[in-house]
Scaffold this motif. Structure first.
Motif, mmCIF file in Angstrom:
data_model
loop_
_atom_site.group_PDB
_atom_site.id
_atom_site.type_symbol
_atom_site.label_atom_id
_atom_site.label_comp_id
_atom_site.label_asym_id
_atom_site.label_seq_id
_atom_site.Cartn_x
_atom_site.Cartn_y
_atom_site.Cartn_z
ATOM 1 N N LYS A 99 31.502 -87.621 -14.596
ATOM 2 C CA LYS A 99 32.785 -86.983 -14.886
ATOM 3 C C LYS A 99 33.950 -87.848 -14.438
ATOM 4 C CE LYS A 99 35.253 -82.624 -14.321
ATOM 5 N NZ LYS A 99 35.210 -81.243 -13.757
ATOM 6 N N ASP A 100 33.822 -88.508 -13.284
ATOM 7 C CA ASP A 100 34.926 -89.342 -12.785
ATOM 8 C C ASP A 100 35.232 -90.480 -13.735
ATOM 9 O OD1 ASP A 100 35.146 -87.739 -10.581
ATOM 10 O OD2 ASP A 100 33.866 -88.995 -9.311
ATOM 11 N N THR A 101 34.196 -91.110 -14.283
ATOM 12 C CA THR A 101 34.403 -92.214 -15.234
ATOM 13 C C THR A 101 35.157 -91.740 -16.471
ATOM 14 O OG1 THR A 101 32.339 -93.238 -14.473
ATOM 15 C CG2 THR A 101 33.252 -94.013 -16.571
ATOM 16 N N ILE A 102 34.772 -90.561 -16.976
ATOM 17 C CA ILE A 102 35.435 -90.004 -18.162
ATOM 18 C C ILE A 102 36.898 -89.703 -17.862
ATOM 19 C CG2 ILE A 102 35.556 -87.982 -19.662
ATOM 20 C CD1 ILE A 102 33.444 -89.927 -20.482
ATOM 21 N N VAL A 103 37.154 -89.038 -16.735
ATOM 22 C CA VAL A 103 38.518 -88.669 -16.375
ATOM 23 C C VAL A 103 39.393 -89.909 -16.207
ATOM 24 C CG1 VAL A 103 39.955 -87.605 -14.587
ATOM 25 C CG2 VAL A 103 37.841 -86.485 -15.330
ATOM 26 N N ASN A 104 38.850 -90.956 -15.568
ATOM 27 C CA ASN A 104 39.623 -92.190 -15.362
ATOM 28 C C ASN A 104 39.930 -92.881 -16.688
ATOM 29 O OD1 ASN A 104 39.592 -91.810 -12.583
ATOM 30 N ND2 ASN A 104 37.716 -93.022 -12.287
ATOM 31 N N ALA A 105 38.944 -92.913 -17.587
ATOM 32 C CA ALA A 105 39.153 -93.575 -18.882
ATOM 33 C C ALA A 105 40.207 -92.851 -19.715
ATOM 34 C CB ALA A 105 37.827 -93.644 -19.643
ATOM 35 N N VAL A 106 40.084 -91.516 -19.786
ATOM 36 C CA VAL A 106 41.061 -90.740 -20.554
ATOM 37 C C VAL A 106 42.442 -90.827 -19.899
ATOM 38 C CG1 VAL A 106 41.680 -88.426 -21.344
ATOM 39 C CG2 VAL A 106 39.295 -89.176 -21.440
ATOM 40 N N GLY A 107 42.482 -90.807 -18.567
ATOM 41 C CA GLY A 107 43.764 -90.925 -17.867
ATOM 42 C C GLY A 107 44.435 -92.252 -18.107
ATOM 43 N N ALA A 108 43.629 -93.345 -18.128
ATOM 44 C CA ALA A 108 44.195 -94.669 -18.400
ATOM 45 C C ALA A 108 44.786 -94.730 -19.804
ATOM 46 C CB ALA A 108 43.120 -95.736 -18.224
ATOM 47 N N SER A 109 44.080 -94.148 -20.777
ATOM 48 C CA SER A 109 44.601 -94.110 -22.153
ATOM 49 C C SER A 109 45.896 -93.318 -22.225
ATOM 50 C CB SER A 109 43.551 -93.484 -23.068
ATOM 51 O OG SER A 109 44.064 -93.311 -24.368
ATOM 52 N N HIS A 110 45.950 -92.213 -21.506
ATOM 53 C CA HIS A 110 47.147 -91.378 -21.476
ATOM 54 C C HIS A 110 48.334 -92.143 -20.883
ATOM 55 C CE1 HIS A 110 49.688 -87.906 -21.239
ATOM 56 N NE2 HIS A 110 49.646 -87.846 -19.910
ATOM 57 N N ASP A 111 48.095 -92.880 -19.800
ATOM 58 C CA ASP A 111 49.168 -93.653 -19.171
ATOM 59 C C ASP A 111 49.710 -94.727 -20.104
ATOM 60 O OD1 ASP A 111 48.888 -92.148 -16.890
ATOM 61 O OD2 ASP A 111 47.538 -93.573 -15.890
ATOM 62 N N ILE A 112 48.816 -95.368 -20.849
ATOM 63 C CA ILE A 112 49.257 -96.407 -21.796
ATOM 64 C C ILE A 112 50.137 -95.802 -22.884
ATOM 65 C CG2 ILE A 112 48.470 -98.023 -23.554
ATOM 66 C CD1 ILE A 112 46.011 -98.542 -21.809
ATOM 67 N N HIS A 113 49.736 -94.644 -23.398
ATOM 68 C CA HIS A 113 50.525 -93.986 -24.443
ATOM 69 C C HIS A 113 51.889 -93.560 -23.915
ATOM 70 C CE1 HIS A 113 46.631 -92.810 -26.819
ATOM 71 N NE2 HIS A 113 46.947 -94.086 -26.932
ATOM 72 N N LEU A 114 51.933 -93.027 -22.700
ATOM 73 C CA LEU A 114 53.213 -92.626 -22.110
ATOM 74 C C LEU A 114 54.123 -93.826 -21.894
ATOM 75 C CD1 LEU A 114 52.159 -89.943 -19.455
ATOM 76 C CD2 LEU A 114 53.226 -89.569 -21.684
ATOM 77 N N LEU A 115 53.545 -94.948 -21.535
ATOM 78 C CA LEU A 115 54.341 -96.159 -21.362
ATOM 79 C C LEU A 115 54.980 -96.592 -22.675
ATOM 80 C CD1 LEU A 115 55.295 -98.495 -19.572
ATOM 81 C CD2 LEU A 115 53.144 -99.680 -20.087
ATOM 82 N N LYS A 116 54.210 -96.502 -23.755
ATOM 83 C CA LYS A 116 54.753 -96.856 -25.068
ATOM 84 C C LYS A 116 55.871 -95.902 -25.465
ATOM 85 C CE LYS A 116 50.596 -99.057 -26.947
ATOM 86 N NZ LYS A 116 49.570 -99.031 -28.036
ATOM 87 N N ILE A 117 55.696 -94.610 -25.142
ATOM 88 C CA ILE A 117 56.733 -93.635 -25.464
ATOM 89 C C ILE A 117 57.997 -93.917 -24.651
ATOM 90 C CG2 ILE A 117 57.346 -91.190 -25.306
ATOM 91 C CD1 ILE A 117 54.425 -90.535 -25.923
ATOM 92 N N ASP A 118 57.820 -94.249 -23.363
ATOM 93 C CA ASP A 118 58.976 -94.593 -22.533
ATOM 94 C C ASP A 118 59.729 -95.798 -23.089
ATOM 95 O OD1 ASP A 118 58.426 -92.535 -20.804
ATOM 96 O OD2 ASP A 118 57.246 -93.767 -19.423
ATOM 97 N N ASN A 119 58.978 -96.810 -23.502
ATOM 98 C CA ASN A 119 59.612 -97.996 -24.084
ATOM 99 C C ASN A 119 60.368 -97.648 -25.356
ATOM 100 O OD1 ASN A 119 58.550 -99.591 -22.035
ATOM 101 N ND2 ASN A 119 56.727 -100.153 -23.199
ATOM 102 N N ARG A 120 59.772 -96.757 -26.143
ATOM 103 C CA ARG A 120 60.425 -96.347 -27.384
ATOM 104 C C ARG A 120 61.717 -95.581 -27.094
ATOM 105 N NH1 ARG A 120 61.933 -97.468 -32.370
ATOM 106 N NH2 ARG A 120 61.999 -95.641 -33.727
ATOM 107 N N GLU A 121 61.676 -94.698 -26.099
ATOM 108 C CA GLU A 121 62.874 -93.951 -25.732
ATOM 109 C C GLU A 121 63.968 -94.892 -25.227
ATOM 110 O OE1 GLU A 121 61.893 -90.927 -22.969
ATOM 111 O OE2 GLU A 121 60.763 -89.717 -24.401
#
Length: 441
Positions: A365-387
Protein backbone atom coordinates in the motif's frame (compact mmCIF):
# COMPACT_ATOMS: atom_id res chain seq x y z
CA UNK A 1 -31.19 18.08 -40.10
CA UNK A 2 -31.20 20.05 -43.35
CA UNK A 3 -33.94 20.04 -45.96
CA UNK A 4 -32.81 19.46 -49.54
CA UNK A 5 -34.36 20.62 -52.74
CA UNK A 6 -36.75 17.94 -53.82
CA UNK A 7 -38.12 17.14 -57.23
CA UNK A 8 -40.45 20.16 -57.06
CA UNK A 9 -39.27 23.56 -58.20
CA UNK A 10 -38.69 26.13 -55.42
CA UNK A 11 -41.81 28.23 -55.03
CA UNK A 12 -42.33 31.95 -54.60
CA UNK A 13 -44.69 33.44 -52.03
CA UNK A 14 -46.97 35.27 -54.47
CA UNK A 15 -50.54 36.52 -54.02
CA UNK A 16 -52.04 33.32 -55.40
CA UNK A 17 -50.27 31.16 -52.80
CA UNK A 18 -51.26 33.52 -49.99
CA UNK A 19 -54.90 33.74 -51.08
CA UNK A 20 -55.11 29.97 -51.35
CA UNK A 21 -53.56 29.51 -47.91
CA UNK A 22 -55.91 32.05 -46.33
CA UNK A 23 -58.92 30.44 -48.02
CA UNK A 24 -58.04 26.90 -47.00
CA UNK A 25 -57.51 27.88 -43.39
CA UNK A 26 -60.77 29.82 -43.09
CA UNK A 27 -63.93 28.51 -41.38
CA UNK A 28 -65.93 25.89 -43.24
CA UNK A 29 -69.45 26.97 -42.21
CA UNK A 30 -71.68 29.31 -44.20
CA UNK A 31 -69.86 32.42 -42.97
CA UNK A 32 -66.59 30.87 -44.11
CA UNK A 33 -67.92 30.13 -47.58
CA UNK A 34 -69.20 33.70 -47.92
CA UNK A 35 -65.81 34.99 -46.84
CA UNK A 36 -64.13 32.90 -49.51
CA UNK A 37 -66.49 34.22 -52.17
CA UNK A 38 -66.12 37.85 -51.17
CA UNK A 39 -62.44 37.59 -50.34
CA UNK A 40 -60.59 38.16 -47.08
CA UNK A 41 -58.40 41.18 -46.47
CA UNK A 42 -54.88 40.11 -45.60
CA UNK A 43 -54.74 42.71 -42.83
CA UNK A 44 -57.54 40.88 -41.00
CA UNK A 45 -55.76 37.51 -40.98
CA UNK A 46 -54.44 36.49 -37.54
CA UNK A 47 -52.95 33.07 -38.37
CA UNK A 48 -51.20 31.86 -41.51
CA UNK A 49 -49.91 28.37 -42.30
CA UNK A 50 -47.39 27.93 -45.14
CA UNK A 51 -45.59 24.70 -44.22
CA UNK A 52 -44.49 22.06 -46.78
CA UNK A 53 -44.75 24.55 -49.66
CA UNK A 54 -41.16 24.27 -50.95
CA UNK A 55 -40.75 28.01 -50.31
CA UNK A 56 -37.25 29.33 -50.96
CA UNK A 57 -37.67 33.00 -50.04
CA UNK A 58 -40.00 34.82 -47.61
CA UNK A 59 -41.82 37.58 -49.48
CA UNK A 60 -45.12 39.45 -49.95
CA UNK A 61 -46.16 39.34 -46.29
CA UNK A 62 -46.24 43.10 -45.79
CA UNK A 63 -50.07 43.22 -45.92
CA UNK A 64 -50.48 40.86 -42.94
CA UNK A 65 -49.94 43.68 -40.47
CA UNK A 66 -52.09 42.11 -37.73
CA UNK A 67 -50.79 38.55 -38.06
CA UNK A 68 -50.25 36.79 -34.71
CA UNK A 69 -49.12 33.31 -35.77
CA UNK A 70 -46.96 32.35 -38.79
CA UNK A 71 -46.02 28.79 -39.69
CA UNK A 72 -43.20 28.44 -42.27
CA UNK A 73 -41.66 25.14 -41.21
CA UNK A 74 -40.59 22.34 -43.57
CA UNK A 75 -39.60 24.53 -46.50
CA UNK A 76 -36.21 25.34 -48.04
CA UNK A 77 -35.88 28.91 -46.74
CA UNK A 78 -32.27 30.10 -46.57
CA UNK A 79 -32.64 33.56 -45.00
CA UNK A 80 -34.96 35.21 -42.49
CA UNK A 81 -36.32 38.27 -44.27
CA UNK A 82 -39.53 39.99 -45.32
CA UNK A 83 -41.01 40.04 -41.80
CA UNK A 84 -40.52 43.75 -41.09
CA UNK A 85 -44.24 44.66 -41.07
CA UNK A 86 -45.38 41.75 -38.89
CA UNK A 87 -44.94 43.71 -35.68
CA UNK A 88 -47.88 41.99 -33.97
CA UNK A 89 -46.45 38.50 -34.48
CA UNK A 90 -46.44 36.37 -31.31
CA UNK A 91 -45.62 32.88 -32.64
CA UNK A 92 -43.16 32.09 -35.46
CA UNK A 93 -42.12 28.65 -36.68
CA UNK A 94 -39.15 28.47 -39.10
CA UNK A 95 -38.00 24.96 -38.20
CA UNK A 96 -36.82 22.41 -40.79
CA UNK A 97 -35.35 24.90 -43.27
CA UNK A 98 -31.85 25.81 -44.48
CA UNK A 99 -31.30 28.95 -42.39
CA UNK A 100 -27.65 29.64 -41.48
CA UNK A 101 -27.91 32.86 -39.46
CA UNK A 102 -30.42 34.55 -37.17
CA UNK A 103 -31.42 37.88 -38.71
CA UNK A 104 -34.38 39.97 -39.85
CA UNK A 105 -36.23 39.89 -36.51
CA UNK A 106 -35.54 43.44 -35.31
CA UNK A 107 -39.16 44.64 -35.57
CA UNK A 108 -40.85 41.62 -33.98
CA UNK A 109 -40.96 43.15 -30.51
CA UNK A 110 -44.06 41.16 -29.48
CA UNK A 111 -42.70 37.72 -30.39
CA UNK A 112 -43.01 35.19 -27.54
CA UNK A 113 -42.43 31.81 -29.21
CA UNK A 114 -39.68 31.28 -31.82
CA UNK A 115 -38.75 27.93 -33.36
CA UNK A 116 -35.57 27.66 -35.45
CA UNK A 117 -34.82 23.99 -34.85
CA UNK A 118 -33.41 21.75 -37.58
CA UNK A 119 -31.54 24.42 -39.52
CA UNK A 120 -27.83 25.28 -40.00
CA UNK A 121 -27.43 27.97 -37.35
CA UNK A 122 -24.02 28.10 -35.64
CA UNK A 123 -24.39 31.19 -33.41
CA UNK A 124 -27.12 32.62 -31.18
CA UNK A 125 -27.37 36.36 -31.77
CA UNK A 126 -29.47 39.14 -33.35
CA UNK A 127 -32.41 38.53 -31.01
CA UNK A 128 -32.03 41.74 -28.99
CA UNK A 129 -35.42 43.17 -30.00
CA UNK A 130 -37.36 40.13 -28.75
CA UNK A 131 -37.78 41.41 -25.21
CA UNK A 132 -40.94 39.29 -24.66
CA UNK A 133 -39.39 36.01 -25.81
CA UNK A 134 -40.54 33.08 -23.65
CA UNK A 135 -39.90 29.97 -25.78
CA UNK A 136 -36.82 29.45 -27.98
CA UNK A 137 -36.24 26.24 -29.94
CA UNK A 138 -32.81 25.81 -31.53
CA UNK A 139 -32.40 22.04 -31.44
CA UNK A 140 -30.52 20.16 -34.18
CA UNK A 141 -28.42 23.04 -35.43
CA UNK A 142 -24.64 23.58 -35.49
CA UNK A 143 -24.15 25.59 -32.28
CA UNK A 144 -20.89 24.46 -30.70
CA UNK A 145 -19.70 27.25 -28.38
CA UNK A 146 -21.16 27.09 -24.88
CA UNK A 147 -20.61 30.83 -24.52
CA UNK A 148 -23.72 31.36 -26.65
CA UNK A 149 -25.65 30.78 -23.44
CA UNK A 150 -24.25 34.02 -21.97
CA UNK A 151 -26.06 35.97 -24.70
CA UNK A 152 -29.43 34.53 -23.61
CA UNK A 153 -29.15 36.02 -20.10
CA UNK A 154 -30.59 39.32 -21.37
CA UNK A 155 -33.98 37.70 -22.08
CA UNK A 156 -35.67 37.98 -18.69
CA UNK A 157 -38.92 36.31 -19.86
CA UNK A 158 -37.26 33.21 -21.35
CA UNK A 159 -38.62 30.07 -19.65
CA UNK A 160 -38.28 27.30 -22.25
CA UNK A 161 -35.12 26.48 -24.24
CA UNK A 162 -34.29 23.63 -26.57
CA UNK A 163 -30.70 23.00 -27.72
CA UNK A 164 -30.51 19.22 -28.00
CA UNK A 165 -28.88 17.91 -31.16
CA UNK A 166 -26.24 20.68 -31.24
CA UNK A 167 -22.51 19.97 -30.75
CA UNK A 168 -22.59 21.92 -27.49
CA UNK A 169 -25.14 19.49 -26.06
CA UNK A 170 -22.46 16.78 -26.09
CA UNK A 171 -20.39 18.62 -23.48
CA UNK A 172 -20.20 16.94 -20.09
CA UNK A 173 -21.19 20.13 -18.23
CA UNK A 174 -23.91 21.11 -20.73
CA UNK A 175 -26.96 20.92 -18.48
CA UNK A 176 -25.23 22.29 -15.38
CA UNK A 177 -23.80 25.24 -17.33
CA UNK A 178 -27.19 26.25 -18.75
CA UNK A 179 -28.98 25.85 -15.40
CA UNK A 180 -26.34 28.01 -13.72
CA UNK A 181 -26.24 30.83 -16.25
CA UNK A 182 -30.00 30.87 -16.99
CA UNK A 183 -31.47 30.53 -13.48
CA UNK A 184 -34.99 31.58 -14.54
CA UNK A 185 -35.28 28.77 -17.08
CA UNK A 186 -38.06 26.26 -16.32
CA UNK A 187 -37.77 23.77 -19.19
CA UNK A 188 -34.62 22.60 -20.96
CA UNK A 189 -34.85 20.27 -23.97
CA UNK A 190 -38.53 19.54 -23.24
CA UNK A 191 -37.88 18.50 -19.63
CA UNK A 192 -38.59 20.45 -16.48
CA UNK A 193 -35.43 21.49 -14.63
CA UNK A 194 -35.18 19.82 -11.23
CA UNK A 195 -34.71 22.23 -8.31
CA UNK A 196 -31.92 20.06 -6.91
CA UNK A 197 -30.03 20.17 -10.20
CA UNK A 198 -30.47 23.95 -10.38
CA UNK A 199 -28.97 24.38 -6.89
CA UNK A 200 -26.03 22.11 -7.71
CA UNK A 201 -25.38 24.07 -10.90
CA UNK A 202 -25.47 27.39 -9.06
CA UNK A 203 -23.06 26.10 -6.43
CA UNK A 204 -20.63 24.70 -9.00
CA UNK A 205 -20.46 27.91 -11.05
CA UNK A 206 -21.05 30.38 -8.23
CA UNK A 207 -17.75 32.20 -8.65
CA UNK A 208 -18.21 32.70 -12.39
CA UNK A 209 -21.84 33.74 -11.94
CA UNK A 210 -20.94 36.32 -9.29
CA UNK A 211 -18.29 37.81 -11.57
CA UNK A 212 -20.73 37.88 -14.47
CA UNK A 213 -23.45 39.57 -12.42
CA UNK A 214 -20.97 42.20 -11.26
CA UNK A 215 -19.96 42.94 -14.83
CA UNK A 216 -23.59 43.06 -15.96
CA UNK A 217 -24.38 45.53 -13.17
CA UNK A 218 -21.51 47.76 -14.25
CA UNK A 219 -22.58 47.52 -17.88
CA UNK A 220 -26.19 48.43 -17.01
CA UNK A 221 -25.03 51.40 -14.97
CA UNK A 222 -22.92 52.64 -17.87
CA UNK A 223 -25.83 52.25 -20.29
CA UNK A 224 -28.12 54.21 -17.98
CA UNK A 225 -25.47 56.89 -17.58
CA UNK A 226 -25.05 57.11 -21.35
CA UNK A 227 -28.82 57.32 -21.80
CA UNK A 228 -29.04 60.13 -19.27
CA UNK A 229 -26.18 61.93 -21.01
CA UNK A 230 -27.94 61.52 -24.35
CA UNK A 231 -31.19 62.94 -22.94
CA UNK A 232 -29.29 65.88 -21.52
CA UNK A 233 -27.64 66.42 -24.90
CA UNK A 234 -31.03 66.42 -26.60
CA UNK A 235 -32.28 69.03 -24.12
CA UNK A 236 -29.25 71.23 -24.80
CA UNK A 237 -29.74 70.87 -28.55
CA UNK A 238 -33.41 71.80 -28.25
CA UNK A 239 -32.55 74.84 -26.14
CA UNK A 240 -29.84 75.86 -28.59
CA UNK A 241 -32.17 75.59 -31.58
CA UNK A 242 -34.82 77.57 -29.72
CA UNK A 243 -32.24 80.22 -28.94
CA UNK A 244 -31.23 80.42 -32.59
CA UNK A 245 -34.83 80.63 -33.63
CA UNK A 246 -35.36 83.67 -31.43
CA UNK A 247 -32.00 85.30 -32.00
CA UNK A 248 -31.25 88.48 -33.88
CA UNK A 249 -29.45 86.59 -36.63
CA UNK A 250 -32.47 84.51 -37.68
CA UNK A 251 -35.41 86.65 -36.65
CA UNK A 252 -34.33 90.29 -37.12
CA UNK A 253 -32.03 89.98 -40.10
CA UNK A 254 -35.00 89.93 -42.46
CA UNK A 255 -36.96 92.61 -40.60
CA UNK A 256 -37.21 96.09 -42.06
CA UNK A 257 -35.56 98.99 -40.30
CA UNK A 258 -37.30 102.30 -39.51
CA UNK A 259 -36.45 103.65 -42.95
CA UNK A 260 -38.05 100.66 -44.72
CA UNK A 261 -34.77 99.06 -45.79
CA UNK A 262 -34.03 95.37 -45.10
CA UNK A 263 -31.00 94.61 -42.96
CA UNK A 264 -30.07 91.91 -45.44
CA UNK A 265 -29.31 94.62 -47.98
CA UNK A 266 -26.60 96.16 -45.82
CA UNK A 267 -23.01 95.68 -47.05
CA UNK A 268 -21.44 92.52 -45.77
CA UNK A 269 -24.67 91.10 -44.31
CA UNK A 270 -25.85 89.46 -47.53
CA UNK A 271 -22.64 87.45 -47.71
CA UNK A 272 -23.15 86.44 -44.07
CA UNK A 273 -26.69 85.32 -44.79
CA UNK A 274 -25.55 83.18 -47.68
CA UNK A 275 -23.14 81.40 -45.35
CA UNK A 276 -26.01 80.39 -43.04
CA UNK A 277 -29.17 78.35 -43.76
CA UNK A 278 -32.18 80.46 -44.55
CA UNK A 279 -34.56 78.77 -42.09
CA UNK A 280 -34.61 76.57 -39.03
CA UNK A 281 -35.68 73.41 -40.84
CA UNK A 282 -32.61 73.66 -43.04
CA UNK A 283 -30.45 73.86 -39.94
CA UNK A 284 -31.98 70.66 -38.63
CA UNK A 285 -31.58 68.91 -41.97
CA UNK A 286 -27.93 69.88 -42.23
CA UNK A 287 -27.12 69.06 -38.62
CA UNK A 288 -25.24 65.93 -37.71
CA UNK A 289 -27.84 64.71 -35.19
CA UNK A 290 -28.86 61.57 -37.19
CA UNK A 291 -25.19 60.80 -37.76
CA UNK A 292 -24.44 61.19 -34.04
CA UNK A 293 -27.35 58.94 -33.06
CA UNK A 294 -26.22 56.36 -35.60
CA UNK A 295 -22.68 56.45 -34.24
CA UNK A 296 -23.96 56.06 -30.68
CA UNK A 297 -26.00 53.02 -31.74
CA UNK A 298 -23.02 51.50 -33.50
CA UNK A 299 -20.82 52.11 -30.47
CA UNK A 300 -23.42 50.48 -28.25
CA UNK A 301 -23.40 47.41 -30.44
CA UNK A 302 -19.59 47.34 -30.34
CA UNK A 303 -19.67 47.57 -26.55
CA UNK A 304 -22.11 44.65 -26.35
CA UNK A 305 -19.93 42.59 -28.66
CA UNK A 306 -16.84 43.49 -26.61
CA UNK A 307 -18.68 42.39 -23.46
CA UNK A 308 -19.48 39.00 -25.00
CA UNK A 309 -15.87 38.49 -26.12
CA UNK A 310 -14.43 39.48 -22.75
CA UNK A 311 -16.90 37.28 -20.89
CA UNK A 312 -15.99 34.36 -23.14
CA UNK A 313 -12.31 34.82 -22.32
CA UNK A 314 -13.15 35.22 -18.65
CA UNK A 315 -15.15 31.99 -18.57
CA UNK A 316 -12.35 30.14 -20.33
CA UNK A 317 -9.87 31.50 -17.79
CA UNK A 318 -12.07 30.41 -14.89
CA UNK A 319 -12.44 26.94 -16.38
CA UNK A 320 -8.65 26.71 -16.60
CA UNK A 321 -8.24 27.80 -13.00
CA UNK A 322 -10.67 25.06 -11.94
CA UNK A 323 -8.14 22.48 -13.07
CA UNK A 324 -6.84 22.26 -9.49
CA UNK A 325 -10.20 20.96 -8.25
CA UNK A 326 -10.35 18.50 -11.12
CA UNK A 327 -6.84 17.30 -10.35
CA UNK A 328 -7.69 16.76 -6.68
CA UNK A 329 -10.76 14.78 -7.67
CA UNK A 330 -8.68 12.77 -10.15
CA UNK A 331 -6.08 12.06 -7.47
CA UNK A 332 -8.70 10.76 -5.04
CA UNK A 333 -10.33 8.49 -7.64
CA UNK A 334 -6.95 7.18 -8.85
CA UNK A 335 -5.83 6.39 -5.33
CA UNK A 336 -9.09 4.60 -4.62
CA UNK A 337 -8.83 2.51 -7.79
CA UNK A 338 -5.18 1.69 -7.12
CA UNK A 339 -5.87 0.43 -3.58
CA UNK A 340 -8.81 -1.67 -4.80
CA UNK A 341 -6.59 -3.14 -7.51
CA UNK A 342 -3.91 -3.96 -4.93
CA UNK A 343 -6.46 -5.78 -2.76
CA UNK A 344 -7.62 -7.82 -5.77
CA UNK A 345 -4.02 -8.76 -6.61
CA UNK A 346 -3.38 -9.86 -3.02
CA UNK A 347 -6.54 -11.97 -3.04
CA UNK A 348 -5.78 -13.32 -6.52
CA UNK A 349 -9.06 -11.92 -7.91
CA UNK A 350 -7.52 -9.81 -10.69
CA UNK A 351 -8.10 -11.46 -14.05
CA UNK A 352 -6.30 -8.86 -16.18
CA UNK A 353 -2.65 -9.26 -17.17
CA UNK A 354 -0.78 -6.16 -16.05
CA UNK A 355 2.50 -5.00 -17.64
CA UNK A 356 5.59 -5.78 -15.56
CA UNK A 357 6.35 -2.12 -14.80
CA UNK A 358 2.78 -1.56 -13.58
CA UNK A 359 2.70 -4.77 -11.54
CA UNK A 360 5.96 -3.70 -9.87
CA UNK A 361 4.08 -0.78 -8.29
CA UNK A 362 1.57 -3.06 -6.61
CA UNK A 363 3.99 -4.37 -3.98
CA UNK A 364 2.29 -2.86 -0.95
CA UNK A 365 0.00 0.00 0.00
CA UNK A 366 2.82 2.44 0.81
CA UNK A 367 4.36 2.01 -2.65
CA UNK A 368 1.00 2.69 -4.32
CA UNK A 369 0.29 5.75 -2.18
CA UNK A 370 3.77 7.20 -2.84
CA UNK A 371 3.51 6.63 -6.60
CA UNK A 372 0.06 8.21 -6.88
CA UNK A 373 1.14 11.07 -4.60
CA UNK A 374 4.21 11.77 -6.74
CA UNK A 375 2.03 11.91 -9.87
CA UNK A 376 -0.37 14.26 -8.10
CA UNK A 377 2.48 16.59 -7.07
CA UNK A 378 3.78 16.75 -10.64
CA UNK A 379 0.33 17.66 -11.97
CA UNK A 380 -0.13 20.36 -9.32
CA UNK A 381 3.25 21.81 -10.23
CA UNK A 382 2.21 22.06 -13.87
CA UNK A 383 -1.04 23.75 -12.83
CA UNK A 384 0.88 26.23 -10.67
CA UNK A 385 3.18 27.04 -13.57
CA UNK A 386 0.18 27.53 -15.82
CA UNK A 387 -1.48 29.87 -13.32
CA UNK A 388 1.73 31.89 -12.97
CA UNK A 389 1.96 32.16 -16.74
CA UNK A 390 -1.65 33.34 -17.00
CA UNK A 391 -1.21 35.95 -14.26
CA UNK A 392 2.02 37.22 -15.85
CA UNK A 393 0.36 37.52 -19.26
CA UNK A 394 -2.67 39.32 -17.83
CA UNK A 395 -0.49 41.79 -15.90
CA UNK A 396 1.63 42.44 -18.97
CA UNK A 397 -1.46 42.98 -21.12
CA UNK A 398 -2.98 45.30 -18.52
CA UNK A 399 0.19 47.40 -18.29
CA UNK A 400 0.44 47.64 -22.07
CA UNK A 401 -3.23 48.60 -22.35
CA UNK A 402 -2.96 51.37 -19.75
CA UNK A 403 0.14 52.78 -21.42
CA UNK A 404 -1.55 52.73 -24.79
CA UNK A 405 -4.69 54.44 -23.47
CA UNK A 406 -2.56 57.12 -21.80
CA UNK A 407 -0.54 57.74 -24.98
CA UNK A 408 -3.66 57.83 -27.17
CA UNK A 409 -5.35 60.28 -24.82
CA UNK A 410 -2.35 62.62 -24.88
CA UNK A 411 -2.29 62.57 -28.69
CA UNK A 412 -6.05 63.10 -28.86
CA UNK A 413 -5.83 66.04 -26.46
CA UNK A 414 -3.05 67.70 -28.43
CA UNK A 415 -4.91 67.25 -31.67
CA UNK A 416 -8.13 68.64 -30.21
CA UNK A 417 -6.38 71.68 -28.69
CA UNK A 418 -4.80 72.39 -32.06
CA UNK A 419 -8.19 72.13 -33.80
CA UNK A 420 -9.81 74.44 -31.25
CA UNK A 421 -7.09 77.08 -31.66
CA UNK A 422 -7.36 76.87 -35.44
CA UNK A 423 -11.13 77.21 -35.31
CA UNK A 424 -10.98 80.21 -32.93
CA UNK A 425 -8.36 81.92 -35.10
CA UNK A 426 -10.45 81.31 -38.20
CA UNK A 427 -13.64 82.63 -36.56
CA UNK A 428 -11.87 85.69 -35.17
CA UNK A 429 -10.41 86.36 -38.60
CA UNK A 430 -13.84 86.19 -40.21
CA UNK A 431 -15.22 88.63 -37.65
CA UNK A 432 -12.29 91.02 -38.15
CA UNK A 433 -12.90 91.00 -41.91
CA UNK A 434 -16.59 91.71 -41.52
CA UNK A 435 -17.31 95.32 -42.57
CA UNK A 436 -18.95 96.34 -39.34
CA UNK A 437 -18.39 100.04 -40.13
CA UNK A 438 -20.49 99.81 -43.27
CA UNK A 439 -23.30 98.15 -41.30
CA UNK A 440 -23.33 100.98 -38.74
CA UNK A 441 -23.39 103.64 -41.44
Amino acid sequence: MNRLYNSMEPRVMDDDMLKLAVGEQGPQEEAGRLAKQEGVLFKDVLSLRLDFQNILCIDNLWQFENLRKLQLDNNIIERIQGLENLTQLVWLDLSFNNIEAIEGLDTLVNLEDLSLSNNRISKIDSLDALVKLQVLSLGNNQIGNMMNIIYLRRFKCLRTLSLSGNPMAEAEDYKMFICAYLPDLVYLDFRRIDDHVAKLAETKHQYSIDELRHRETLMQARLEEEQARQEELEEHKAAFVEHLNGSFLFDSMYAEDTEGNKLSSLPGVSELLEAYPSNLSTIREESEVPSIEKKITECGEDVAELFNVLMTLEMQLVEQLECRDLENHHHEKLLEISINTLEKIVKGELDEDLPDDVRALFVDKDTIVNAVGASHDIHLLKIDNREDELVTRVNSWCTHLVDKIHTDEIMRNRKRVKEINQYIDHTQGELDNLECGDMID
